[in-house]
Design an enzyme around this catalytic site. Structure first.
Site, PDB file in Angstrom:
ATOM      1  N   ARG A 166      11.571   3.883   2.968  1.00  0.00           N
ATOM      2  CA  ARG A 166      11.186   2.869   3.964  1.00  0.00           C
ATOM      3  C   ARG A 166      12.435   2.043   4.262  1.00  0.00           C
ATOM      4  O   ARG A 166      13.123   1.585   3.348  1.00  0.00           O
ATOM      5  CB  ARG A 166      10.066   1.963   3.457  1.00  0.00           C
ATOM      6  CG  ARG A 166       9.857   0.767   4.389  1.00  0.00           C
ATOM      7  CD  ARG A 166       8.668  -0.058   4.030  1.00  0.00           C
ATOM      8  NE  ARG A 166       7.448   0.610   4.464  1.00  0.00           N
ATOM      9  CZ  ARG A 166       6.276  -0.028   4.584  1.00  0.00           C
ATOM     10  NH1 ARG A 166       6.171  -1.310   4.318  1.00  0.00           N
ATOM     11  NH2 ARG A 166       5.200   0.625   4.971  1.00  0.00           N
ATOM     12  N   LYS A 168      25.788  -4.356  -1.037  1.00  0.00           N
ATOM     13  CA  LYS A 168      27.246  -4.350  -0.858  1.00  0.00           C
ATOM     14  C   LYS A 168      27.625  -3.704   0.464  1.00  0.00           C
ATOM     15  O   LYS A 168      28.781  -3.401   0.710  1.00  0.00           O
ATOM     16  CB  LYS A 168      27.903  -3.577  -2.001  1.00  0.00           C
ATOM     17  CG  LYS A 168      27.629  -4.150  -3.377  1.00  0.00           C
ATOM     18  CD  LYS A 168      28.176  -3.211  -4.425  1.00  0.00           C
ATOM     19  CE  LYS A 168      27.650  -3.604  -5.804  1.00  0.00           C
ATOM     20  NZ  LYS A 168      27.836  -2.529  -6.776  1.00  0.00           N
ATOM     21  N   HIS A 213       5.441   5.577  11.146  1.00  0.00           N
ATOM     22  CA  HIS A 213       4.865   5.469   9.818  1.00  0.00           C
ATOM     23  C   HIS A 213       3.875   6.637   9.737  1.00  0.00           C
ATOM     24  O   HIS A 213       2.658   6.439   9.774  1.00  0.00           O
ATOM     25  CB  HIS A 213       4.168   4.116   9.672  1.00  0.00           C
ATOM     26  CG  HIS A 213       3.810   3.754   8.271  1.00  0.00           C
ATOM     27  ND1 HIS A 213       4.026   4.604   7.207  1.00  0.00           N
ATOM     28  CD2 HIS A 213       3.253   2.638   7.753  1.00  0.00           C
ATOM     29  CE1 HIS A 213       3.607   4.017   6.110  1.00  0.00           C
ATOM     30  NE2 HIS A 213       3.134   2.823   6.408  1.00  0.00           N
ATOM     31  N   ARG A 228       0.814  -1.219   0.000  1.00  0.00           N
ATOM     32  CA  ARG A 228       0.000   0.000   0.000  1.00  0.00           C
ATOM     33  C   ARG A 228       0.848   1.269   0.000  1.00  0.00           C
ATOM     34  O   ARG A 228       0.574   2.198  -0.768  1.00  0.00           O
ATOM     35  CB  ARG A 228      -0.931   0.003   1.218  1.00  0.00           C
ATOM     36  CG  ARG A 228      -2.182  -0.815   1.030  1.00  0.00           C
ATOM     37  CD  ARG A 228      -2.775  -1.222   2.362  1.00  0.00           C
ATOM     38  NE  ARG A 228      -1.883  -2.158   3.039  1.00  0.00           N
ATOM     39  CZ  ARG A 228      -1.870  -3.456   2.775  1.00  0.00           C
ATOM     40  NH1 ARG A 228      -2.696  -3.962   1.914  1.00  0.00           N
ATOM     41  NH2 ARG A 228      -1.011  -4.259   3.386  1.00  0.00           N
ATOM     42  N   THR A 229       1.862   1.337   0.856  1.00  0.00           N
ATOM     43  CA  THR A 229       2.620   2.590   0.987  1.00  0.00           C
ATOM     44  C   THR A 229       3.331   2.917  -0.317  1.00  0.00           C
ATOM     45  O   THR A 229       3.244   4.040  -0.832  1.00  0.00           O
ATOM     46  CB  THR A 229       3.629   2.476   2.148  1.00  0.00           C
ATOM     47  OG1 THR A 229       2.933   2.075   3.314  1.00  0.00           O
ATOM     48  CG2 THR A 229       4.330   3.803   2.393  1.00  0.00           C
TER      49      THR A 229
END
Lengths: 201, 338
Positions: B118, B96, B158, B67-68
């Site tokens: 995120r 890496k 969030h 959703r985000t």
């Protein structure tokens, strides 16, 4: 033959430049020393010295204290904050040219120094600050400060009193930590020095 | 002399602003975001497709998201904004060992106008925001830091989810004030529930109930904030008992994978803290709304699907609202308002 009293050799000579942290709660001297960056400095720790200091008619810490002599050192605000948490009745003396030029102590003691005639230098209040920096480690292993490093900052959410624990909040992960869980950057926990009794009102 | 209203001041303060934590926002600022989202929801698609034409959004997603990520990229698309970035850490230098702050230092030089991040480390997006300016302080500073929007940092924040939750409450009930809220199920592990509970401290709810197993209670620091506030609240163990009073039932997925419980205890929690359609029908107000940040557990699908056809079920509309809130945020941080 001249008799020499060996005790004279063992006494600590006054330092010319540096810091003396006096009236530390017994058992906290080495804990505090660990937090200070004293590499290359001449340091003399004094543990379990006798003291006649009284609080509310009772001998402070049963008549014992720790005392630290640090020649040429300086304390950061973080160091002073840590002392205020671990040993709130300590007295920090900044010494220059063999004279105490600045004393940092609890509010009650500052009042004594301000009205007394013996001391005329600067005075500062020793109190738990509103924020702390790299002196603490975040106790949350998933916090970015533990995973990717970088500077740390903590908000003091609740200042400790006789009945309330210290509460700090990490400025990054926003988690809050209470009393015993709080860790210093050396890995030492607040609980390592036992329960601090806060006489401060 | 032209008088600048407080609303104009807030709008000006949004330009170039990072959106990291719900704690960084005042009530008036949250209200402005909700107002802007409401306006954007009403503007036809064909009319808003040029609003952010010429702007570029960078996406850095180091954790799975449905959703985000999609609502942010759709918000950009529908406003005429182009977007690109890292959708999978395995295809970037993170594989890496590159730190997030180095990734951000690189991307800010590629002329993005905003970044959505995120990441799985708590607090990582706030740290990244400290590097959202030109990467070398000895070189000429080319302009303002670019705004960074937090799409979720580990178990921490969030904020855009909380904003869309507030938007959904306002949309369905007309206000956040004078309502009775029930937070239900896993109150310990859900970051959305913590943020929304904290955001409600800015409003005047009638009462807030926290209903969970004793093992999954609301954290102490949030409870202590409620104790210090004027808001009436209560911790309860059965949602059925308080349901008739409730206006918003905010359910969550029990994140039992984070807990070291026995299988037996996990099953008992799943079974006890399950919203049942017949209970809603019998006891809840018709105007009550069930919200859920989604996803819901597979093993809870059946009973929750039972709820899907109830007039109280609002969780899919709640997810859809993420588009308008994220559109509003992209506009505001680029200095566009309505």
């Amino acid at each position: 033959m001249v008799k020499t009293d060996i005790r004279n050799y063992l006494r600590i000579r006054p330092i010319e430049e540096g810091i003396v942290i006096d009236h530390l709660r017994p058992g906290t001297g080495l804990f505090i020393l660990n937090l200070l960056n004293y590499e290359g400095l001449r340091v003399t720790p004094g543990l379990n010295y006798d003291t006649s200091k009284e609080i509310d008619g009772e001998l402070l810490y049963d008549g014992k204290k720790d005392i630290m002599f640090i020649e040429g050192g300086e304390l950061t605000s973080d160091h002073i904050g840590a002392i205020s948490i671990v040993s709130p009745l300590a007295v920090i003396n900044h010494i220059k040219e063999s004279k105490v030029i600045n004393k940092i102590a609890s509010k009650d003691r500052i009042a004594e120094y301000a009205t007394g005639e013996e001391y005329s230098g600067k005075l500062g209040v020793l109190e738990v600050p509103n924020s702390l920096g790299n002196i603490l480690l975040c106790a949350n292993p998933k916090c970015t400060t533990n995973k990717e490093g970088g500077d740390r900052c903590f908000e003091v959410i609740q200042k400790p009193t006789e009945s309330l624990d210290l509460v700090v909040g990490c400025g990054y992960c926003e988690k809050e930590f209470y009393g015993d869980v709080i860790r210093f950057y050396t890995g030492q926990r607040l609980s390592d020095v036992g329960k601090t009794r806060y006489y401060l009102k | 002399m032209v008088k600048i209203t407080s609303k104009e001041k807030i709008i000006t303060s949004f330009k170039g602003r990072h959106v990291i934590s719900i704690r960084d926002f005042k009530k008036e600022e949250l209200d402005l975001i909700l107002d802007q989202a409401e306006i954007l929801e009403k503007i036809p698609r064909a009319e808003k497709c040029k609003i952010l034409d010429g702007y570029h959004l960078g996406i850095i997603f180091y954790e799975p998201s449905t959703r985000t990520k999609i609502s942010f990229t759709r918000a950009a698309d529908t406003l005429g904004m182009k977007w690109e970035g890292i959708a999978d850490p395995k295809t970037s230098s993170a594989s890496k060992g590159e730190t997030l702050r180095d990734t951000v230092r690189n991307l800010v030089g590629y002329e993005f106008d905003a970044l959505v991040i995120r990441h799985n480390d708590d607090g990582s997006v706030r740290r990244a925001s400290e590097y959202s300016h030109y990467p070398n302080k000895h070189l000429e500073f080319p302009g303002e830091p670019i705004p960074i929007l937090n799409g979720g940092d580990g178990s921490n924040q969030h904020p855009t989810q909380t904003m869309l939750d507030l938007y959904t409450i306002k949309e369905s009930q007309g206000t956040m004030d004078s309502l009775t809220y029930l937070f239900h199920n896993d109150l310990k592990n859900g970051r959305t529930i913590h943020s929304l509970a904290e955001a409600l401290l800015l409003y005047q709810p009638k009462k807030v109930y926290f209903c969970s197993s004793s093992r999954l209670k609301m954290p102490r620091h949030i409870i202590s904030k409620y104790k210090k506030s004027d808001i009436e609240f209560e911790e309860v163990s059965r949602y059925e008992d308080v349901l008739p009073e409730v206006d918003i039932l905010y359910d969550t997925r029990p994140q039992l994978e984070r807990e070291n419980f026995t299988d037996d205890l996990k099953e008992r929690i799943k079974s006890m803290y399950r919203i049942r359609a017949h209970t809603i029908k019998e006891k809840a107000k018709e105007s009550m709304k069930i919200m859920h940040p989604l996803p819901r557990n597979q093993n809870l699908m059946s009973p929750e699907e039972e709820c899907d056809d109830l007039p109280q079920a609002y969780y899919f509309k709640q997810a859809h609202n993420g588009l308008f809130v994220r559109q509003a945020l992209l506009c505001l941080v680029k200095g566009v308002s309505f």
